[in-house]
Design a protein around this motif. Structure first.
Motif, PDB file in Angstrom:
ATOM      1  N   LYS A   1      -4.396  19.198 -47.995  1.00 51.71           N
ATOM      2  CA  LYS A   1      -4.319  20.578 -45.871  1.00 51.71           C
ATOM      3  C   LYS A   1      -5.934  20.851 -46.453  1.00 51.71           C
ATOM      4  CE  LYS A   1      -0.926  19.473 -44.354  1.00 51.71           C
ATOM      5  NZ  LYS A   1      -0.092  18.613 -43.341  1.00 51.71           N
TER       6      LYS A   1
ATOM      7  N   GLU B   1      -0.247  24.450 -42.467  1.00 54.22           N
ATOM      8  CA  GLU B   1       1.123  23.907 -43.246  1.00 54.22           C
ATOM      9  C   GLU B   1       2.362  24.987 -42.437  1.00 54.22           C
ATOM     10  OE1 GLU B   1       1.532  25.801 -46.518  1.00 54.22           O
ATOM     11  OE2 GLU B   1       0.186  24.785 -48.259  1.00 54.22           O
ATOM     12  N   ASP B   2       2.182  24.421 -40.541  1.00 55.98           N
ATOM     13  CA  ASP B   2       2.908  24.801 -39.948  1.00 55.98           C
ATOM     14  C   ASP B   2       4.214  24.521 -40.011  1.00 55.98           C
ATOM     15  OD1 ASP B   2       2.685  21.463 -39.428  1.00 55.98           O
ATOM     16  OD2 ASP B   2       3.505  21.445 -37.551  1.00 55.98           O
ATOM     17  N   GLU B   3       5.513  24.190 -39.583  1.00 58.08           N
ATOM     18  CA  GLU B   3       6.938  24.836 -39.585  1.00 58.08           C
ATOM     19  C   GLU B   3       7.211  22.675 -40.088  1.00 58.08           C
ATOM     20  OE1 GLU B   3       9.519  28.123 -38.225  1.00 58.08           O
ATOM     21  OE2 GLU B   3       8.087  26.986 -36.339  1.00 58.08           O
ATOM     22  N   GLN B   4       6.697  22.160 -38.631  1.00 57.48           N
ATOM     23  CA  GLN B   4       7.044  21.280 -38.797  1.00 57.48           C
ATOM     24  C   GLN B   4       6.575  19.725 -39.402  1.00 57.48           C
ATOM     25  OE1 GLN B   4       6.488  22.744 -35.854  1.00 57.48           O
ATOM     26  NE2 GLN B   4       8.491  23.062 -35.769  1.00 57.48           N
ATOM     27  N   SER B   5       5.355  20.515 -40.763  1.00 53.13           N
ATOM     28  CA  SER B   5       4.551  20.023 -40.966  1.00 53.13           C
ATOM     29  C   SER B   5       3.869  18.531 -41.086  1.00 53.13           C
ATOM     30  CB  SER B   5       5.535  19.335 -43.236  1.00 53.13           C
ATOM     31  OG  SER B   5       6.066  20.246 -43.464  1.00 53.13           O
ATOM     32  N   HIS B   6       2.998  18.792 -39.656  1.00 46.92           N
ATOM     33  CA  HIS B   6       2.552  17.807 -38.459  1.00 46.92           C
ATOM     34  C   HIS B   6       1.374  17.674 -39.598  1.00 46.92           C
ATOM     35  CE1 HIS B   6       5.062  19.670 -35.611  1.00 46.92           C
ATOM     36  NE2 HIS B   6       5.094  18.555 -35.412  1.00 46.92           N
TER      37      HIS B   6
END
Length: 314
Positions: free
Chosen positions: A22, A123-128
């Motif tokens: 990322k 690295e957000d909660e929804q792995s967007h």
């Protein structure tokens, strides 16, 4: 400019760096070319994540200056304000829960600046799909761009360009605070000429150098070129092109909300034009580059820029 930055001796050697995955994309500029407009649009897209603060500056300011250097401290104060605004959800775009955002803020403001730290910011909660927008990255050196690639060799790069004379003028207005001054710009011509012809301003309008450096490190198909003019001419088409390039289909309805479009150019030039003689000098300076851009892009907006410059120089 990159060559003017203080070297931080804590920076790791490039040959010791491993890929981190990322971010998925970077918008690298150009400065004063609508990247703030892009940021406010992208943070409204439901299946995309951009950090709560725009312009992380990891590859230049965050790592090239000591921790307590005034440039880093000023940037940190600005980011604290922007983070709090995002946390309070004043624009109604925050989709993250409060606990996660608090952890993100603690990580961003308190942890050491390393490649793993930088990668973790996306690295957000929804792995967007996730990325950031820092226009200063357009001025990175070849070595620094190679380091960008080492974090994620599959990263997508977006570079949005603007008529270079108009871009240089916008930056000059911002640097001198001309939009806050009383009276006509003609009375500040000596200041204007000094700033607009400075290496800092000219380098940020040197699109060919930026293109050549990034294309020497990333594959051509990993780079998407956009134009500031498209924001007023075909904003939805521009957004669809960008999202499709990074692997997303469809633009959310709220992304095209008219209140967001008003942000572009709000503090651009104070509604006043560049002095005519300075504009002609800048047109003469940038004309060869614009002619090459016209060739590379088979006409398009660079062709319109060239035609305008030629009229100015008649």
């Amino acid at each position: 400019m990159a060559s003017d930055r203080i070297q931080n001796t804590d920076m790791p050697e490039i040959h010791n760096i491993q890929g981190y995955g990322k971010p998925d994309f970077l918008v690298i500029g150009a400065a004063r070319s609508g990247t703030t407009w892009l940021y406010h649009r992208l943070k409204r897209q439901s299946n995309l994540f951009v950090p709560p603060v725009k312009e992380i500056h990891y590859f230049d300011i965050q790592r090239a200056y000591p921790v307590f250097h005034w440039i880093r401290l000023r940037r940190m104060l600005l980011h604290m304000r922007r983070y709090l605004e995002f946390f309070q959800n004043k624009e109604g775009v925050n989709r993250e829960n409060a606990a996660w955002l608090l952890k993100w803020g603690a990580r961003y403001f308190l942890l050491p600046r390393t490649h793993s730290w930088y990668s973790s910011l996306f690295e957000d909660e929804q792995s967007h799909i996730a990325g950031e927008l820092t226009p200063a990255y357009a001025t990175l050196t070849l070595q620094e761009v190679r380091e960008v690639r080492s974090i994620n060799p599959e990263m997508k790069i977006i570079y949005q360009m603007r008529d270079p004379v108009a871009r240089a003028w916008s930056q000059t207005v911002m640097n001198l605070g001309l939009h806050r001054r009383i009276g006509e710009y003609e009375q500040y011509k000596d200041e204007i000429r000094k700033v607009i012809s400075s290496s800092e301003v000219l380098r940020r309008s040197d699109y060919l150098t930026t293109m050549d450096i990034w294309e020497s490190v990333f594959e051509r198909e990993q780079i998407c070129y956009l134009f500031y003019d498209e924001i007023s001419d075909h904003p939805s088409v521009l957004l669809e092109k960008l999202l499709d390039f990074i692997g997303l289909k469809g633009v959310d309805e709220k992304v095209t909300d008219e209140t967001v479009s008003k942000r572009v150019g709000q503090r651009d030039t104070g509604g006043r034009s560049i002095p005519a003689d300075i504009e002609r000098d800048m047109a003469k300076h940038f004309l060869p580059m614009v002619e090459e851009l016209e060739r590379r892009f088979d006409g398009g907006y660079p062709s319109q820029w060239r035609q305008r410059y030629e009229r100015l120089l008649e």
